[in-house]
Scaffold this active site. Sequence first.
Site, PDB file in Angstrom:
ATOM      1  CG  ASN A   1      -2.212  -0.786   0.946  1.00  9.44           C
ATOM      2  OD1 ASN A   1      -2.806  -0.629  -0.130  1.00  9.44           O
ATOM      3  ND2 ASN A   1      -2.632  -1.591   1.895  1.00  9.44           N
TER       4      ASN A   1
ATOM      5  CE  LYS B   1      -6.386  -0.543  -1.169  1.00  6.59           C
ATOM      6  NZ  LYS B   1      -5.314  -1.496  -1.163  1.00  6.59           N
TER       7      LYS B   1
ATOM      8  N   PRO C   1       4.363  -3.370  14.507  1.00  9.97           N
ATOM      9  CG  PRO C   1       6.626  -3.072  14.049  1.00  9.97           C
ATOM     10  CD  PRO C   1       5.618  -4.131  14.372  1.00  9.97           C
TER      11      PRO C   1
HETATM   12  N1  NDP Z   1      -3.613  -7.905   3.732  1.00  4.14           N
HETATM   13  C1  NDP Z   1      -4.353  -7.183   2.879  1.00  4.14           C
HETATM   14  O1  NDP Z   1      -5.567  -7.394   2.758  1.00  4.14           O
HETATM   15  C2  NDP Z   1      -3.743  -6.121   2.051  1.00  4.14           C
HETATM   16  C3  NDP Z   1      -2.443  -5.689   2.266  1.00  4.14           C
HETATM   17  N2  NDP Z   1      -1.906  -4.747   1.425  1.00  4.14           N
HETATM   18  C4  NDP Z   1      -0.530  -4.301   1.597  1.00  4.14           C
HETATM   19  O2  NDP Z   1       0.316  -5.370   1.179  1.00  4.14           O
HETATM   20  C5  NDP Z   1       1.565  -5.316   1.901  1.00  4.14           C
HETATM   21  C6  NDP Z   1       1.772  -6.672   2.576  1.00  4.14           C
HETATM   22  O3  NDP Z   1       0.752  -6.811   3.544  1.00  4.14           O
HETATM   23  P1  NDP Z   1       0.306  -8.225   4.153  1.00  4.14           P
HETATM   24  O4  NDP Z   1       0.423  -9.295   3.150  1.00  4.14           O
HETATM   25  O5  NDP Z   1      -1.001  -7.999   4.815  1.00  4.14           O
HETATM   26  O6  NDP Z   1       1.439  -8.418   5.254  1.00  4.14           O
HETATM   27  P2  NDP Z   1       1.779  -9.707   6.151  1.00  4.14           P
HETATM   28  O7  NDP Z   1       2.211  -9.184   7.465  1.00  4.14           O
HETATM   29  O8  NDP Z   1       0.653 -10.687   6.106  1.00  4.14           O
HETATM   30  O9  NDP Z   1       3.008 -10.351   5.380  1.00  4.14           O
HETATM   31  C7  NDP Z   1       4.301  -9.837   5.409  1.00  4.14           C
HETATM   32  C8  NDP Z   1       5.231 -10.977   5.095  1.00  4.14           C
HETATM   33  O10 NDP Z   1       6.569 -10.474   5.022  1.00  4.14           O
HETATM   34  C9  NDP Z   1       7.397 -11.322   5.819  1.00  4.14           C
HETATM   35  N3  NDP Z   1       8.555 -10.565   6.314  1.00  4.14           N
HETATM   36  C10 NDP Z   1       8.597  -9.649   7.302  1.00  4.14           C
HETATM   37  N4  NDP Z   1       9.849  -9.193   7.489  1.00  4.14           N
HETATM   38  C11 NDP Z   1      10.617  -9.860   6.601  1.00  4.14           C
HETATM   39  C12 NDP Z   1      12.009  -9.859   6.332  1.00  4.14           C
HETATM   40  N5  NDP Z   1      12.852  -9.076   7.017  1.00  4.14           N
HETATM   41  N6  NDP Z   1      12.475 -10.676   5.368  1.00  4.14           N
HETATM   42  C13 NDP Z   1      11.622 -11.479   4.680  1.00  4.14           C
HETATM   43  N7  NDP Z   1      10.293 -11.533   4.897  1.00  4.14           N
HETATM   44  C14 NDP Z   1       9.804 -10.728   5.848  1.00  4.14           C
HETATM   45  C15 NDP Z   1       6.489 -11.768   6.938  1.00  4.14           C
HETATM   46  O11 NDP Z   1       7.055 -12.882   7.599  1.00  4.14           O
HETATM   47  P3  NDP Z   1       6.486 -13.454   9.001  1.00  4.14           P
HETATM   48  O12 NDP Z   1       5.658 -14.627   8.577  1.00  4.14           O
HETATM   49  O13 NDP Z   1       7.697 -13.815   9.768  1.00  4.14           O
HETATM   50  O14 NDP Z   1       5.659 -12.377   9.644  1.00  4.14           O
HETATM   51  C16 NDP Z   1       5.231 -12.082   6.155  1.00  4.14           C
HETATM   52  O15 NDP Z   1       5.336 -13.337   5.533  1.00  4.14           O
HETATM   53  C17 NDP Z   1       1.421  -4.152   2.891  1.00  4.14           C
HETATM   54  O16 NDP Z   1       1.994  -2.992   2.349  1.00  4.14           O
HETATM   55  C18 NDP Z   1      -0.113  -3.978   3.020  1.00  4.14           C
HETATM   56  O17 NDP Z   1      -0.479  -2.655   3.371  1.00  4.14           O
HETATM   57  C19 NDP Z   1      -2.600  -4.226   0.365  1.00  4.14           C
HETATM   58  C20 NDP Z   1      -3.893  -4.613   0.133  1.00  4.14           C
HETATM   59  C21 NDP Z   1      -4.580  -5.558   0.971  1.00  4.14           C
HETATM   60  C1  KPL Z   2      -8.356  -4.382   2.765  1.00  3.69           C
HETATM   61  C2  KPL Z   2      -7.713  -3.325   1.914  1.00  3.69           C
HETATM   62  C3  KPL Z   2      -7.846  -3.744   0.459  1.00  3.69           C
HETATM   63  C4  KPL Z   2      -8.464  -2.023   2.092  1.00  3.69           C
HETATM   64  O1  KPL Z   2      -8.275  -1.431   3.333  1.00  3.69           O
HETATM   65  C5  KPL Z   2      -6.274  -3.052   2.247  1.00  3.69           C
HETATM   66  O2  KPL Z   2      -5.621  -2.405   1.471  1.00  3.69           O
HETATM   67  C6  KPL Z   2      -5.618  -3.495   3.504  1.00  3.69           C
HETATM   68  O3  KPL Z   2      -6.196  -4.229   4.315  1.00  3.69           O
HETATM   69  O4  KPL Z   2      -4.462  -3.103   3.712  1.00  3.69           O
END
Ligand code: NDP
Ligand code: KPL
Length: 296
Positions: A101, A178, A257
């Site tokens: 994001n 977004k 965090p």
């Molecule tokens: N979840 C959602 O619905 C949405 C999220 N986003 C964005 O997508 C991005 C990812 O979010 P999200 O998937 O929710 O995050 P998560 O916390 O679910 O996943 C992050 C991943 O990165 C890994 N990680 C953390 N630190 C390191 C490191 N130093 N080296 C390697 N891997 C590492 C974590 O490992 P570990 O398993 O150890 O924690 C975990 O597998 C963010 O910017 C979020 O804002 C955008 C749209 C929707």
């Molecule tokens: C769920 C969604 C798509 C909107 O807030 C998102 O971007 C997040 O959870 O970080």
Amino acid sequence: MSERCKIALLGPGAIGTTVAAVLHEAGRTPLLCGRTAHAQLTLRHDAGEISVPGPVLHDASHVTQRCDLLFVAVKTTQVEDSAAWLATLCDEKTVVCALQNGVEQQSQLAPYVNGATVLPSVVWFPAQREPDASVWLRAQPRLTLPDVPQAARVVDALRDTRCEVALAADFLSIAWRKLLQNAAAGLMVLANRRAGMFSRGDITQLGLAYLQECLTVARAAGAVLDDSVPQEIIDGFHRAPPDLSTSILADRQANRPLEWDTRNGVVQRYGRQHTIATPISDVVVPLLAAGSEGPG
Ligand SMILES: NC(=O)C1=CN([C@@H]2O[C@H](COP(=O)(O)OP(=O)(O)OC[C@H]3O[C@@H](n4cnc5c(N)ncnc54)[C@H](OP(=O)(O)O)[C@@H]3O)[C@@H](O)[C@H]2O)C=CC1
Ligand SMILES: CC(C)(CO)C(=O)C(=O)O
């Protein structure tokens, strides 16, 4: 340096597992790189489950391959800690697609990627990591990318998968659209409630006023967005399942965090640059920052 790998994925959490799973289904399993070792990844979706065979590699010093395409799905707060992975996997021939994001992916990743091209994306779909580390995909996966030549590598990788990819000529405006949605979702952290809280009249009013402030800043930053955007975003929250969370609330509830600066602080920062008053951000941002970092 050994042979190049075609596709790697860094950060196999909610979004990373989703993208790894759709690639795996299409026979294009990426090299899985993370922080925690997992034997496999599991994605649960409307029609069933996809298992991606591991292992998830967790030590960059054991990897010698550069990759052609790297999907980065660590949180924006985790980029610095991922530096060893980025340095190992990237060179000037790599395209790094940021599945993150915010509107600042390029400047945040550029210092770490050995001259690779950083391609920002808008990730539209919600995905939730469950206590057993499996991921619950709660909508059709969909990305928007800027319409630039390097996007072809991502389009090709995700061709004929469950994940739709759209290219946008005016990517900046879509990214800010977004961001506004994410900024308003930050209010869920302060209330410690999910999307259902937007059915309250007072939260709807607060959300609209905050989104209006964000819209003014977005326009000053160059986004072309209609006056109707704040109401459309609030309508989206009204239509959402009441138990729909957001990744920043999941982080708060797990005491991790928060991406407060990427999702909310950015509006206050750009507001200051453009001498736009941001009275709602001035309340929301310090509360999110303190929730993230303390002390106390
Ligand atoms: N979840 C959602 O619905 C949405 C999220 N986003 C964005 O997508 C991005 C990812 O979010 P999200 O998937 O929710 O995050 P998560 O916390 O679910 O996943 C992050 C991943 O990165 C890994 N990680 C953390 N630190 C390191 C490191 N130093 N080296 C390697 N891997 C590492 C974590 O490992 P570990 O398993 O150890 O924690 C975990 O597998 C963010 O910017 C979020 O804002 C955008 C749209 C929707
Ligand atoms: C769920 C969604 C798509 C909107 O807030 C998102 O971007 C997040 O959870 O970080």
